[in-house]
Design an enzyme around this catalytic site. Structure first.
Site, PDB file in Angstrom:
ATOM      1  N   CYS A  12      31.382  69.815   8.140  1.00 51.96           N
ATOM      2  CA  CYS A  12      32.561  69.615   7.099  1.00 51.96           C
ATOM      3  C   CYS A  12      31.969  69.721   5.760  1.00 51.96           C
ATOM      4  CB  CYS A  12      32.764  68.122   7.068  1.00 51.96           C
ATOM      5  SG  CYS A  12      31.206  66.822   6.593  1.00 51.96           S
ATOM      6  N   ARG A  18      33.326  63.249   7.831  1.00 52.66           N
ATOM      7  CA  ARG A  18      33.543  63.793   9.346  1.00 52.66           C
ATOM      8  C   ARG A  18      32.617  64.426  10.140  1.00 52.66           C
ATOM      9  NH1 ARG A  18      37.652  67.901   6.408  1.00 52.66           N
ATOM     10  NH2 ARG A  18      35.817  67.706   4.865  1.00 52.66           N
ATOM     11  N   ASP A 129      40.495  65.551   5.504  1.00 51.39           N
ATOM     12  CA  ASP A 129      39.248  64.879   4.589  1.00 51.39           C
ATOM     13  C   ASP A 129      39.798  63.691   4.155  1.00 51.39           C
ATOM     14  OD1 ASP A 129      37.723  64.199   2.565  1.00 51.39           O
ATOM     15  OD2 ASP A 129      38.004  66.194   1.714  1.00 51.39           O
TER      16      ASP A 129
HETATM   17  P1  4NP Z   1      33.238  64.970   4.388  1.00 46.24           P
HETATM   18  O1  4NP Z   1      34.066  64.285   3.024  1.00 46.24           O
HETATM   19  O2  4NP Z   1      33.485  66.458   3.818  1.00 46.24           O
HETATM   20  O3  4NP Z   1      33.829  64.711   5.606  1.00 46.24           O
HETATM   21  O4  4NP Z   1      31.735  64.669   4.304  1.00 46.24           O
HETATM   22  C1  4NP Z   1      33.869  64.479   1.784  1.00 46.24           C
HETATM   23  C2  4NP Z   1      32.854  63.923   1.226  1.00 46.24           C
HETATM   24  C3  4NP Z   1      32.594  64.172  -0.127  1.00 46.24           C
HETATM   25  C4  4NP Z   1      33.484  65.019  -0.944  1.00 46.24           C
HETATM   26  C5  4NP Z   1      34.552  65.433  -0.263  1.00 46.24           C
HETATM   27  C6  4NP Z   1      34.607  65.123   1.153  1.00 46.24           C
HETATM   28  N1  4NP Z   1      33.328  65.069  -2.261  1.00 46.24           N
HETATM   29  O5  4NP Z   1      34.129  65.646  -2.868  1.00 46.24           O
HETATM   30  O6  4NP Z   1      32.602  64.643  -2.660  1.00 46.24           O
END
Ligand code: 4NP
Length: 167
Positions: A12, A18, A129
């Protein structure tokens, strides 16, 4: 005949919501199916934002409600992962395009898939997300991934070359 485990990598953006969920859910399902040792899982993020961090507390809480434990520390996807894994499962289209952009020759393109292609109950094409949303978004990610990862394991079990890859 020698064989090694089939190696799955979930990817991800941050590797704190995710993809650690997909990893934890798949490990849970592997254990339920008696496939421990035959399929192994890891996860990574396309970004460097959260390197070293534990899974997000909101995500861990949603997973725990379904009896699933999230473990590990975030790391960034690296080109060596193309060789190290048999299947690379992207959570959304941005992750998918980012991974493919690191493989300019297209050598590994067949290994890279969108996880939602394995969904049977959910019509979603991507895992949304949840990071900037509320609690319901985290719960939705778990429910969606329970469907996707179950379908993924059916696919892996049906592909003899995936479950018993040669050295
Ligand atoms: P992930 O979620 O990609 O599912 O781990 C996110 C975690 C952090 C961020 C965006 C999505 N961020 O912008 O810091």
């Amino acid at each position: 005949m020698t064989s090694r485990p089939c190696r799955l990598l979930f990817v991800c953006l941050g590797n704190i919501c995710r993809s650690p969920s997909a990893e934890g859910i798949t490990n849970y399902l592997i254990q339920q199916r008696g496939l421990t040792g035959q399929i192994t899982c890891d996860s990574a993020g396309t970004s460097s934002y959260h390197i070293g961090s534990s899974p997000d507390r909101r995500m861990t809480a949603a997973a725990a409600q379904q009896g699933i434990t999230l473990l590990g520390a975030a790391r960034q996807f690296e080109p060596a992962d193309f060789e190290a894994f048999d299947l690379i499962l992207a959570m959304d289209g941005d992750n998918y395009r980012h991974i493919l952009a690191l493989d300019r020759s297209g050598t590994y393109a067949q290994k890279v898939k969108l996880i939602c292609q394995f969904c049977r109950r959910y019509p979603d094409r991507e895992v949304p997300d949840p990071y900037y949303g509320g609690e319901s978004g985290f719960k939705y990610v778990i429910d969606l991934l329970l469907d996707a990862c179950d379908g993924l394991l059916d696919h892996v079990e049906q592909q003899a070359d995936l479950i018993h890859p040669q050295h």
